[in-house]
Design a protein around this motif. Structure first.
Motif, PDB file in Angstrom:
ATOM      1  N   UNK A  31       0.855  -1.171   0.000  1.00  0.00           N
ATOM      2  CA  UNK A  31       0.000   0.000   0.000  1.00  0.00           C
ATOM      3  C   UNK A  31       0.901   1.234   0.000  1.00  0.00           C
ATOM      4  N   UNK A  32       0.574   2.170  -0.859  1.00  0.00           N
ATOM      5  CA  UNK A  32       1.343   3.413  -0.896  1.00  0.00           C
ATOM      6  C   UNK A  32       1.234   4.138   0.442  1.00  0.00           C
ATOM      7  N   UNK A  33       2.306   4.793   0.827  1.00  0.00           N
ATOM      8  CA  UNK A  33       2.335   5.480   2.113  1.00  0.00           C
ATOM      9  C   UNK A  33       1.284   6.590   2.165  1.00  0.00           C
ATOM     10  N   UNK A  34       1.093   7.318   1.068  1.00  0.00           N
ATOM     11  CA  UNK A  34       0.097   8.406   1.065  1.00  0.00           C
ATOM     12  C   UNK A  34      -1.310   7.864   1.272  1.00  0.00           C
ATOM     13  N   UNK A  35      -1.603   6.738   0.664  1.00  0.00           N
ATOM     14  CA  UNK A  35      -2.919   6.117   0.825  1.00  0.00           C
ATOM     15  C   UNK A  35      -3.104   5.600   2.255  1.00  0.00           C
ATOM     16  N   UNK A  36      -2.059   5.016   2.798  1.00  0.00           N
ATOM     17  CA  UNK A  36      -2.090   4.511   4.180  1.00  0.00           C
ATOM     18  C   UNK A  36      -2.322   5.673   5.150  1.00  0.00           C
ATOM     19  N   UNK A  37      -1.600   6.761   4.959  1.00  0.00           N
ATOM     20  CA  UNK A  37      -1.751   7.938   5.835  1.00  0.00           C
ATOM     21  C   UNK A  37      -3.139   8.560   5.723  1.00  0.00           C
ATOM     22  N   UNK A  38      -3.698   8.582   4.521  1.00  0.00           N
ATOM     23  CA  UNK A  38      -5.056   9.121   4.337  1.00  0.00           C
ATOM     24  C   UNK A  38      -6.081   8.246   5.038  1.00  0.00           C
ATOM     25  N   UNK A  39      -5.882   6.930   5.005  1.00  0.00           N
ATOM     26  CA  UNK A  39      -6.798   6.026   5.696  1.00  0.00           C
ATOM     27  C   UNK A  39      -6.707   6.229   7.211  1.00  0.00           C
ATOM     28  N   UNK A  40      -5.501   6.388   7.742  1.00  0.00           N
ATOM     29  CA  UNK A  40      -5.313   6.645   9.172  1.00  0.00           C
ATOM     30  C   UNK A  40      -5.978   7.963   9.553  1.00  0.00           C
ATOM     31  N   UNK A  41      -5.820   8.977   8.696  1.00  0.00           N
ATOM     32  CA  UNK A  41      -6.454  10.273   8.956  1.00  0.00           C
ATOM     33  C   UNK A  41      -7.976  10.131   9.012  1.00  0.00           C
ATOM     34  N   UNK A  42      -8.558   9.422   8.059  1.00  0.00           N
ATOM     35  CA  UNK A  42     -10.020   9.241   8.027  1.00  0.00           C
ATOM     36  C   UNK A  42     -10.521   8.534   9.285  1.00  0.00           C
ATOM     37  N   UNK A  43      -9.805   7.515   9.709  1.00  0.00           N
ATOM     38  CA  UNK A  43     -10.229   6.780  10.910  1.00  0.00           C
ATOM     39  C   UNK A  43     -10.179   7.686  12.129  1.00  0.00           C
ATOM     40  N   UNK A  44      -9.111   8.469  12.266  1.00  0.00           N
ATOM     41  CA  UNK A  44      -8.992   9.364  13.416  1.00  0.00           C
ATOM     42  C   UNK A  44      -9.976  10.531  13.361  1.00  0.00           C
TER      43      UNK A  44
END
Length: 133
Positions: A1-14
């Protein structure tokens, strides 16, 4: 998984959480992947989710560890299921929505974790403050 996509998913969850929060998004952990003829050990990034409130059968403090290879498999499955998602994600990771993140986590945990993210509407005043004289 691309890091930008992973970070966006973490942001959405938080940002849109209701009962689950991201406890750790930079944990690297050894995971076991069983193949038909052998067992492989893989060190990969692991997303750690924690229930900060009791929800249904899950008590406060329940923790889930989701390896990145499970997130990758869920992402591939979701791309096949939803062509609109596939087109949005090709443009940029910022197009990942809360519903997308919820679906990816549900697929990665085989239906165990339902995030129940809630996107709250933003209040936008009818007139900006500098026009209210």
């Amino acid at each position: 998984m691309r890091n930008t996509l992973y970070r966006q998913m973490v942001y959405c969850i938080n940002a849109y959480r209701t009962w689950i929060e991201v406890a750790d998004d930079n944990l690297y952990k050894e995971n076991i992947i069983s193949r038909t003829d052998r067992t492989d050990y893989l060190v990969s990034r692991t997303l750690v989710l924690r229930a900060f409130k009791t929800q249904g059968e899950y008590a406060e403090g329940t923790v889930w560890h989701i390896p990145e290879h499970e997130l990758d498999k869920a992402l591939a499955t979701y791309r096949k299921q939803n062509p609109q998602f596939k087109q949005r994600i090709k443009k940029a990771a910022m197009y990942l929505s809360a519903a997308d993140a919820e679906t990816i986590i549900r697929l990665a945990t085989y239906g165990t974790v339902q995030l129940e993210l809630m996107v709250r509407p933003m209040h936008i005043p009818e007139k900006p403050y500098y026009l209210c004289y």
